[in-house]
Design a protein around this motif. Structure first.
Motif, PDB file in Angstrom:
ATOM      1  N   TYR A  89       0.843  -1.191   0.000  1.00 33.63           N
ATOM      2  CA  TYR A  89       0.000   0.000   0.000  1.00 33.63           C
ATOM      3  C   TYR A  89       0.877   1.240   0.000  1.00 33.63           C
ATOM      4  CZ  TYR A  89      -3.330   3.498   1.663  1.00 33.63           C
ATOM      5  OH  TYR A  89      -4.112   4.611   1.776  1.00 33.63           O
ATOM      6  N   SER A  90       0.422   2.284  -0.702  1.00 33.28           N
ATOM      7  CA  SER A  90       1.161   3.537  -0.725  1.00 33.28           C
ATOM      8  C   SER A  90       0.179   4.689  -0.867  1.00 33.28           C
ATOM      9  CB  SER A  90       2.142   3.536  -1.895  1.00 33.28           C
ATOM     10  OG  SER A  90       2.867   4.739  -1.922  1.00 33.28           O
ATOM     11  N   GLU A  91       0.476   5.808  -0.195  1.00 34.46           N
ATOM     12  CA  GLU A  91      -0.367   6.996  -0.277  1.00 34.46           C
ATOM     13  C   GLU A  91       0.443   8.224   0.086  1.00 34.46           C
ATOM     14  OE1 GLU A  91      -3.639   8.692   2.704  1.00 34.46           O
ATOM     15  OE2 GLU A  91      -3.194   6.607   3.157  1.00 34.46           O
ATOM     16  N   LYS A  92       0.013   9.370  -0.476  1.00 33.89           N
ATOM     17  CA  LYS A  92       0.585  10.659  -0.100  1.00 33.89           C
ATOM     18  C   LYS A  92      -0.391  11.280   0.885  1.00 33.89           C
ATOM     19  CE  LYS A  92       3.131  11.375  -4.272  1.00 33.89           C
ATOM     20  NZ  LYS A  92       3.719  12.316  -5.159  1.00 33.89           N
ATOM     21  N   ALA A  93       0.084  11.571   2.087  1.00 30.18           N
ATOM     22  CA  ALA A  93      -0.770  12.118   3.145  1.00 30.18           C
ATOM     23  C   ALA A  93      -0.330  13.541   3.463  1.00 30.18           C
ATOM     24  CB  ALA A  93      -0.681  11.248   4.389  1.00 30.18           C
ATOM     25  N   SER A  94      -1.291  14.359   3.874  1.00 30.66           N
ATOM     26  CA  SER A  94      -0.959  15.724   4.262  1.00 30.66           C
ATOM     27  C   SER A  94      -1.943  16.204   5.323  1.00 30.66           C
ATOM     28  CB  SER A  94      -0.986  16.665   3.052  1.00 30.66           C
ATOM     29  OG  SER A  94      -2.285  16.715   2.501  1.00 30.66           O
ATOM     30  N   GLY A  95      -1.531  17.210   6.047  1.00 26.25           N
ATOM     31  CA  GLY A  95      -2.353  17.826   7.079  1.00 26.25           C
ATOM     32  C   GLY A  95      -1.793  19.192   7.421  1.00 26.25           C
ATOM     33  N   LYS A  96      -2.624  20.049   7.937  1.00 19.84           N
ATOM     34  CA  LYS A  96      -2.211  21.426   8.230  1.00 19.84           C
ATOM     35  C   LYS A  96      -1.211  21.490   9.390  1.00 19.84           C
ATOM     36  CE  LYS A  96      -4.116  25.978   9.167  1.00 19.84           C
ATOM     37  NZ  LYS A  96      -5.321  26.761   9.399  1.00 19.84           N
ATOM     38  N   ASN A  97      -1.505  20.812  10.499  1.00 18.60           N
ATOM     39  CA  ASN A  97      -0.633  20.839  11.678  1.00 18.60           C
ATOM     40  C   ASN A  97      -0.022  19.493  11.992  1.00 18.60           C
ATOM     41  OD1 ASN A  97      -1.147  23.581  12.222  1.00 18.60           O
ATOM     42  ND2 ASN A  97      -3.100  23.031  13.152  1.00 18.60           N
ATOM     43  N   GLY A  98      -0.238  18.515  11.156  1.00 17.57           N
ATOM     44  CA  GLY A  98       0.231  17.161  11.363  1.00 17.57           C
ATOM     45  C   GLY A  98      -0.662  16.223  10.574  1.00 17.57           C
ATOM     46  N   ILE A  99      -0.379  14.957  10.655  1.00 16.46           N
ATOM     47  CA  ILE A  99      -1.139  13.958   9.899  1.00 16.46           C
ATOM     48  C   ILE A  99      -1.738  12.966  10.878  1.00 16.46           C
ATOM     49  CG2 ILE A  99      -0.983  12.122   8.181  1.00 16.46           C
ATOM     50  CD1 ILE A  99       1.374  13.700   6.954  1.00 16.46           C
ATOM     51  N   LEU A 100      -3.020  12.684  10.701  1.00 18.02           N
ATOM     52  CA  LEU A 100      -3.729  11.701  11.521  1.00 18.02           C
ATOM     53  C   LEU A 100      -4.270  10.644  10.582  1.00 18.02           C
ATOM     54  CD1 LEU A 100      -4.750  11.006  14.387  1.00 18.02           C
ATOM     55  CD2 LEU A 100      -6.832  12.241  13.808  1.00 18.02           C
ATOM     56  N   LYS A 101      -3.877   9.382  10.782  1.00 16.26           N
ATOM     57  CA  LYS A 101      -4.296   8.290   9.897  1.00 16.26           C
ATOM     58  C   LYS A 101      -4.838   7.124  10.702  1.00 16.26           C
ATOM     59  CE  LYS A 101      -4.082   8.024   6.140  1.00 16.26           C
ATOM     60  NZ  LYS A 101      -5.066   8.420   5.149  1.00 16.26           N
ATOM     61  N   THR A 102      -5.829   6.456  10.115  1.00 13.82           N
ATOM     62  CA  THR A 102      -6.366   5.224  10.677  1.00 13.82           C
ATOM     63  C   THR A 102      -6.278   4.150   9.610  1.00 13.82           C
ATOM     64  OG1 THR A 102      -7.894   6.435  12.107  1.00 13.82           O
ATOM     65  CG2 THR A 102      -8.394   4.122  11.690  1.00 13.82           C
ATOM     66  N   PHE A 103      -5.664   3.023   9.957  1.00 18.54           N
ATOM     67  CA  PHE A 103      -5.561   1.889   9.047  1.00 18.54           C
ATOM     68  C   PHE A 103      -6.265   0.690   9.663  1.00 18.54           C
ATOM     69  CE2 PHE A 103      -1.540   3.876   7.335  1.00 18.54           C
ATOM     70  CZ  PHE A 103      -2.026   4.075   6.055  1.00 18.54           C
ATOM     71  N   SER A 104      -6.970  -0.053   8.828  1.00 16.59           N
ATOM     72  CA  SER A 104      -7.569  -1.309   9.248  1.00 16.59           C
ATOM     73  C   SER A 104      -6.788  -2.440   8.589  1.00 16.59           C
ATOM     74  CB  SER A 104      -9.036  -1.372   8.815  1.00 16.59           C
ATOM     75  OG  SER A 104      -9.568  -2.635   9.139  1.00 16.59           O
ATOM     76  N   PHE A 105      -6.312  -3.364   9.394  1.00 13.32           N
ATOM     77  CA  PHE A 105      -5.506  -4.476   8.908  1.00 13.32           C
ATOM     78  C   PHE A 105      -6.277  -5.793   8.949  1.00 13.32           C
ATOM     79  CE2 PHE A 105      -2.496  -1.285  10.408  1.00 13.32           C
ATOM     80  CZ  PHE A 105      -1.627  -1.198   9.340  1.00 13.32           C
ATOM     81  N   GLU A 106      -7.606  -5.732   8.911  1.00 15.42           N
ATOM     82  CA  GLU A 106      -8.418  -6.935   9.051  1.00 15.42           C
ATOM     83  C   GLU A 106      -8.240  -7.908   7.893  1.00 15.42           C
ATOM     84  OE1 GLU A 106     -12.606  -6.146   9.197  1.00 15.42           O
ATOM     85  OE2 GLU A 106     -12.440  -4.580   7.696  1.00 15.42           O
ATOM     86  N   GLU A 107      -7.882  -7.438   6.716  1.00 15.33           N
ATOM     87  CA  GLU A 107      -7.688  -8.309   5.557  1.00 15.33           C
ATOM     88  C   GLU A 107      -6.269  -8.868   5.472  1.00 15.33           C
ATOM     89  OE1 GLU A 107     -10.157  -9.213   3.443  1.00 15.33           O
ATOM     90  OE2 GLU A 107     -11.535  -8.057   4.696  1.00 15.33           O
ATOM     91  N   PHE A 108      -5.372  -8.394   6.338  1.00 19.05           N
ATOM     92  CA  PHE A 108      -3.981  -8.827   6.295  1.00 19.05           C
ATOM     93  C   PHE A 108      -3.826 -10.154   7.039  1.00 19.05           C
ATOM     94  CE2 PHE A 108      -3.611  -4.651   4.915  1.00 19.05           C
ATOM     95  CZ  PHE A 108      -2.304  -4.276   4.637  1.00 19.05           C
ATOM     96  N   PRO A 109      -3.084 -11.092   6.484  1.00 17.27           N
ATOM     97  CA  PRO A 109      -2.789 -12.308   7.245  1.00 17.27           C
ATOM     98  C   PRO A 109      -1.797 -12.017   8.362  1.00 17.27           C
ATOM     99  CG  PRO A 109      -1.778 -12.390   5.068  1.00 17.27           C
ATOM    100  CD  PRO A 109      -2.572 -11.131   5.120  1.00 17.27           C
ATOM    101  N   SER A 110      -1.761 -12.861   9.369  1.00 13.32           N
ATOM    102  CA  SER A 110      -0.820 -12.694  10.480  1.00 13.32           C
ATOM    103  C   SER A 110       0.603 -12.645   9.952  1.00 13.32           C
ATOM    104  CB  SER A 110      -0.961 -13.842  11.479  1.00 13.32           C
ATOM    105  OG  SER A 110      -2.209 -13.780  12.111  1.00 13.32           O
ATOM    106  N   GLY A 111       1.405 -11.810  10.576  1.00 10.39           N
ATOM    107  CA  GLY A 111       2.797 -11.684  10.151  1.00 10.39           C
ATOM    108  C   GLY A 111       3.368 -10.337  10.535  1.00 10.39           C
ATOM    109  N   THR A 112       4.542 -10.046   9.990  1.00 17.39           N
ATOM    110  CA  THR A 112       5.235  -8.795  10.249  1.00 17.39           C
ATOM    111  C   THR A 112       5.235  -7.953   8.984  1.00 17.39           C
ATOM    112  OG1 THR A 112       6.660  -9.877  11.869  1.00 17.39           O
ATOM    113  CG2 THR A 112       7.409  -7.772  11.021  1.00 17.39           C
ATOM    114  N   TYR A 113       4.872  -6.696   9.146  1.00 16.51           N
ATOM    115  CA  TYR A 113       4.836  -5.740   8.055  1.00 16.51           C
ATOM    116  C   TYR A 113       5.596  -4.497   8.492  1.00 16.51           C
ATOM    117  CZ  TYR A 113       1.142  -8.820   6.456  1.00 16.51           C
ATOM    118  OH  TYR A 113       0.437  -9.919   6.061  1.00 16.51           O
ATOM    119  N   PHE A 114       5.825  -3.584   7.553  1.00 15.95           N
ATOM    120  CA  PHE A 114       6.574  -2.376   7.867  1.00 15.95           C
ATOM    121  C   PHE A 114       5.876  -1.159   7.284  1.00 15.95           C
ATOM    122  CE2 PHE A 114       9.520  -5.899   7.792  1.00 15.95           C
ATOM    123  CZ  PHE A 114      10.104  -5.784   9.036  1.00 15.95           C
ATOM    124  N   LEU A 115       5.715  -0.134   8.116  1.00 14.08           N
ATOM    125  CA  LEU A 115       5.190   1.158   7.687  1.00 14.08           C
ATOM    126  C   LEU A 115       6.383   2.069   7.479  1.00 14.08           C
ATOM    127  CD1 LEU A 115       2.934   3.296   7.269  1.00 14.08           C
ATOM    128  CD2 LEU A 115       3.093   3.750   9.720  1.00 14.08           C
TER     129      LEU A 115
END
Length: 135
Positions: A64-90
């Motif tokens: 997954y990839s996205e360009k995020a922006s915010g005026k005073n910072g960035i607030l994001k919510t991700f749902s990982f319910e479709e991801f299989p168990s394991g280790t990932y990296f943001l």
């Protein structure tokens, strides 16, 4: 005199409580996990108004990839319910550096580490407002 002693103790406790309140304890860390419910994680990027967010699997494949922006910072919510168990990296890339955070998914529980496992500063970054001592 007793009143003055009590007042100074209360002031000391108050100031020590204020000075020890910190999200991570380091100024360098900008990602802060705000809320975690099962497979959903909400995090904030302080002092960052534009960033590229990417999620990679354990083998380095971009998921997954996205360009995020915010005026005073960035607030994001991700749902990982479709991801299989394991280790990932943001991976969070801003104008100054690229940081990598570990995401661990174990069934219905997802944990995003607020402490970066790596930080790479960009070569074009001019260290303005930094102090270096030389001998």
């Amino acid at each position: 005199m007793k009143k003055m002693l009590r007042l100074s103790i209360v002031a000391a406790v108050l100031f020590s409580g204020i000075s020890t309140y910190a999200i991570d304890g380091t100024e360098d860390s900008t990602l802060h996990v705000i809320k975690r419910e099962g497979t959903t994680v909400t995090f904030g990027l302080n002092n960052t108004t534009k960033a590229n967010l990417s999620i990679y699997d354990n083998e380095g494949n971009l998921i997954y990839s996205e360009k995020a922006s915010g005026k005073n910072g960035i607030l994001k919510t991700f749902s990982f319910e479709e991801f299989p168990s394991g280790t990932y990296f943001l991976e969070v890339e801003d104008s100054v550096k690229t940081t990598k955070h570990e995401i661990t998914i174990n069934g219905d529980i997802t944990v995003l580490s607020s402490k970066a496992i790596s930080s790479v500063y960009k070569t074009g970054f001019s260290g303005k407002n930094t102090n270096v001592a030389a001998r």
